[in-house]
Design a protein around this motif. Structure first.
Motif, PDB file in Angstrom:
ATOM      1  N   ARG A   8       0.638  -0.868   0.209  1.00 57.26           N
ATOM      2  CA  ARG A   8       0.184  -0.018   0.055  1.00 57.26           C
ATOM      3  C   ARG A   8       1.074   0.907   0.052  1.00 57.26           C
ATOM      4  NH1 ARG A   8      -2.537  -2.801   3.643  1.00 57.26           N
ATOM      5  NH2 ARG A   8      -2.284  -2.003   5.733  1.00 57.26           N
ATOM      6  N   LEU A   9       1.716   1.720   0.950  1.00 59.91           N
ATOM      7  CA  LEU A   9       2.945   2.283   0.884  1.00 59.91           C
ATOM      8  C   LEU A   9       3.078   2.449  -0.356  1.00 59.91           C
ATOM      9  CD1 LEU A   9       4.265   4.429   2.309  1.00 59.91           C
ATOM     10  CD2 LEU A   9       5.421   2.894   3.452  1.00 59.91           C
ATOM     11  N   SER A  10       4.001   1.696  -1.100  1.00 58.97           N
ATOM     12  CA  SER A  10       4.787   1.469  -2.105  1.00 58.97           C
ATOM     13  C   SER A  10       4.177   2.463  -3.217  1.00 58.97           C
ATOM     14  CB  SER A  10       5.348   0.453  -2.745  1.00 58.97           C
ATOM     15  OG  SER A  10       5.660   0.370  -4.012  1.00 58.97           O
ATOM     16  N   LYS A  11       2.248   1.891  -3.184  1.00 63.51           N
ATOM     17  CA  LYS A  11       1.732   2.291  -4.202  1.00 63.51           C
ATOM     18  C   LYS A  11       1.142   3.886  -3.710  1.00 63.51           C
ATOM     19  CE  LYS A  11      -0.960  -2.052  -4.726  1.00 63.51           C
ATOM     20  NZ  LYS A  11      -2.369  -2.349  -5.931  1.00 63.51           N
ATOM     21  N   ARG A  12       0.944   4.686  -2.989  1.00 59.19           N
ATOM     22  CA  ARG A  12       1.262   5.597  -2.652  1.00 59.19           C
ATOM     23  C   ARG A  12       2.684   6.466  -2.851  1.00 59.19           C
ATOM     24  NH1 ARG A  12       0.193   7.012   3.540  1.00 59.19           N
ATOM     25  NH2 ARG A  12       0.039   8.988   2.770  1.00 59.19           N
ATOM     26  N   MET A  13       3.706   6.107  -2.433  1.00 58.14           N
ATOM     27  CA  MET A  13       5.361   6.732  -3.300  1.00 58.14           C
ATOM     28  C   MET A  13       4.793   6.958  -5.138  1.00 58.14           C
ATOM     29  SD  MET A  13       7.170   4.918  -0.146  1.00 58.14           S
ATOM     30  CE  MET A  13       8.738   5.263  -1.341  1.00 58.14           C
ATOM     31  N   GLY A  22       1.003  16.743  -7.446  1.00 59.33           N
ATOM     32  CA  GLY A  22      -0.051  17.747  -6.451  1.00 59.33           C
ATOM     33  C   GLY A  22      -1.089  17.428  -5.840  1.00 59.33           C
ATOM     34  N   ARG A  23      -1.644  16.265  -5.377  1.00 61.53           N
ATOM     35  CA  ARG A  23      -2.442  15.758  -4.904  1.00 61.53           C
ATOM     36  C   ARG A  23      -1.937  15.301  -3.327  1.00 61.53           C
ATOM     37  NH1 ARG A  23      -5.636  10.281  -6.152  1.00 61.53           N
ATOM     38  NH2 ARG A  23      -5.996  11.064  -9.005  1.00 61.53           N
ATOM     39  N   PHE A  24      -0.531  15.494  -3.112  1.00 63.33           N
ATOM     40  CA  PHE A  24       0.387  15.433  -1.785  1.00 63.33           C
ATOM     41  C   PHE A  24       0.615  16.668  -2.030  1.00 63.33           C
ATOM     42  CE2 PHE A  24      -0.044  10.954  -3.963  1.00 63.33           C
ATOM     43  CZ  PHE A  24      -0.716  10.044  -2.673  1.00 63.33           C
ATOM     44  N   ALA A  41       6.888  13.977   5.042  1.00 63.92           N
ATOM     45  CA  ALA A  41       5.745  14.988   4.934  1.00 63.92           C
ATOM     46  C   ALA A  41       3.594  15.295   4.704  1.00 63.92           C
ATOM     47  CB  ALA A  41       5.853  16.083   5.419  1.00 63.92           C
ATOM     48  N   ALA A  42       4.717  15.195   3.496  1.00 63.16           N
ATOM     49  CA  ALA A  42       3.142  14.555   2.287  1.00 63.16           C
ATOM     50  C   ALA A  42       2.734  13.290   2.571  1.00 63.16           C
ATOM     51  CB  ALA A  42       3.986  14.837   1.214  1.00 63.16           C
ATOM     52  N   LEU A  43       3.651  12.480   2.815  1.00 61.04           N
ATOM     53  CA  LEU A  43       2.643  10.935   2.842  1.00 61.04           C
ATOM     54  C   LEU A  43       2.355  10.608   4.324  1.00 61.04           C
ATOM     55  CD1 LEU A  43       3.689  10.865   0.063  1.00 61.04           C
ATOM     56  CD2 LEU A  43       4.014   9.059   0.309  1.00 61.04           C
ATOM     57  N   ARG A  44       3.285  12.022   5.069  1.00 67.63           N
ATOM     58  CA  ARG A  44       2.538  11.475   7.077  1.00 67.63           C
ATOM     59  C   ARG A  44       3.371   9.852   7.179  1.00 67.63           C
ATOM     60  NH1 ARG A  44      -3.035  13.509   5.873  1.00 67.63           N
ATOM     61  NH2 ARG A  44      -2.462  15.906   5.655  1.00 67.63           N
ATOM     62  N   ILE A  45       4.486   9.595   6.586  1.00 64.98           N
ATOM     63  CA  ILE A  45       5.080   7.842   7.031  1.00 64.98           C
ATOM     64  C   ILE A  45       6.294   9.283   8.015  1.00 64.98           C
ATOM     65  CG2 ILE A  45       4.223   7.124   4.986  1.00 64.98           C
ATOM     66  CD1 ILE A  45       6.667   7.737   3.774  1.00 64.98           C
TER      67      ILE A  45
END
Length: 181
Positions: A8-13, A22-24, A41-45
């Motif tokens: 899931r994290l890889s897909k968000r990255m 821009g979505r982030f 900060a943008a991905l909150r990880i």
């Protein structure tokens, strides 16, 4: 990190670095790079989650680079649908490359060849096993095609190799495609 969380994290990255920064609220530089602290900060990880996702990605989709001033930046290796200049240099490909896809896409590919669609390049693998793994992302039966890269290069087609070993080209005309063994 558990496997499903890493996926899931890889897909968000990938979404943030390849398709929709821009979505982030991220802005990629010309080469597709973004500051690691801004990315976290943008991905909150956490940095540990980032490091696990980068190291644990079987396709090495992401690159983290330390700059001379000590700052770090991250980008996707390839596969962008947003404009970036990866700085890739044309290289001579191996004689054959491979492309994994679904059986459902085969008729279209046989009619028109392989096209980059919304991405910068067509992605090719150096071996059948990798192409098969890539093809499993699609639903249904996996088909692996052989690309006569040597003949394409002789005809003037350019090839690039990304940092994670994926071969890239603009398109693969039908005459250079064959069923893989």
């Amino acid at each position: 990190m558990e496997h499903s969380k890493m996926v899931r994290l890889s897909k968000r990255m990938s979404l943030a670095l390849r398709h929709a920064p821009g979505r982030f609220d991220l802005t990629l530089d010309q080469g597709g790079w973004v500051d690691v602290d801004d990315f976290l900060a943008a991905l909150r990880i956490t940095r540990a989650e980032l490091d696990a996702a980068v190291a644990g990605n079987d396709k090495q989709r992401f690159i983290v680079q330390r700059m001379p001033d000590g700052a770090e930046r991250i980008r996707a290796s390839q596969g962008h649908s947003v404009p970036v200049e990866l700085g890739l240099v044309a290289q001579s490909p191996p004689p054959q490359l491979y492309h994994g896809t679904s059986a459902a896409a085969l008729d279209s590919i046989r009619a028109t060849g392989l096209h980059r669609a919304r991405r910068h390049h067509v992605h090719l693998s150096a071996d059948v096993d990798t192409a098969r793994r890539v093809g499993t992302r699609r639903a249904g039966e996996v088909v692996v095609l052989t690309v006569d890269a040597a003949a394409m290069a002789r005809d003037g087609h350019l090839f690039y190799r990304s940092a994670n070993g994926v071969w890239l080209t603009d398109a693969v005309p039908v005459r250079f495609l064959h069923a893989a063994p």
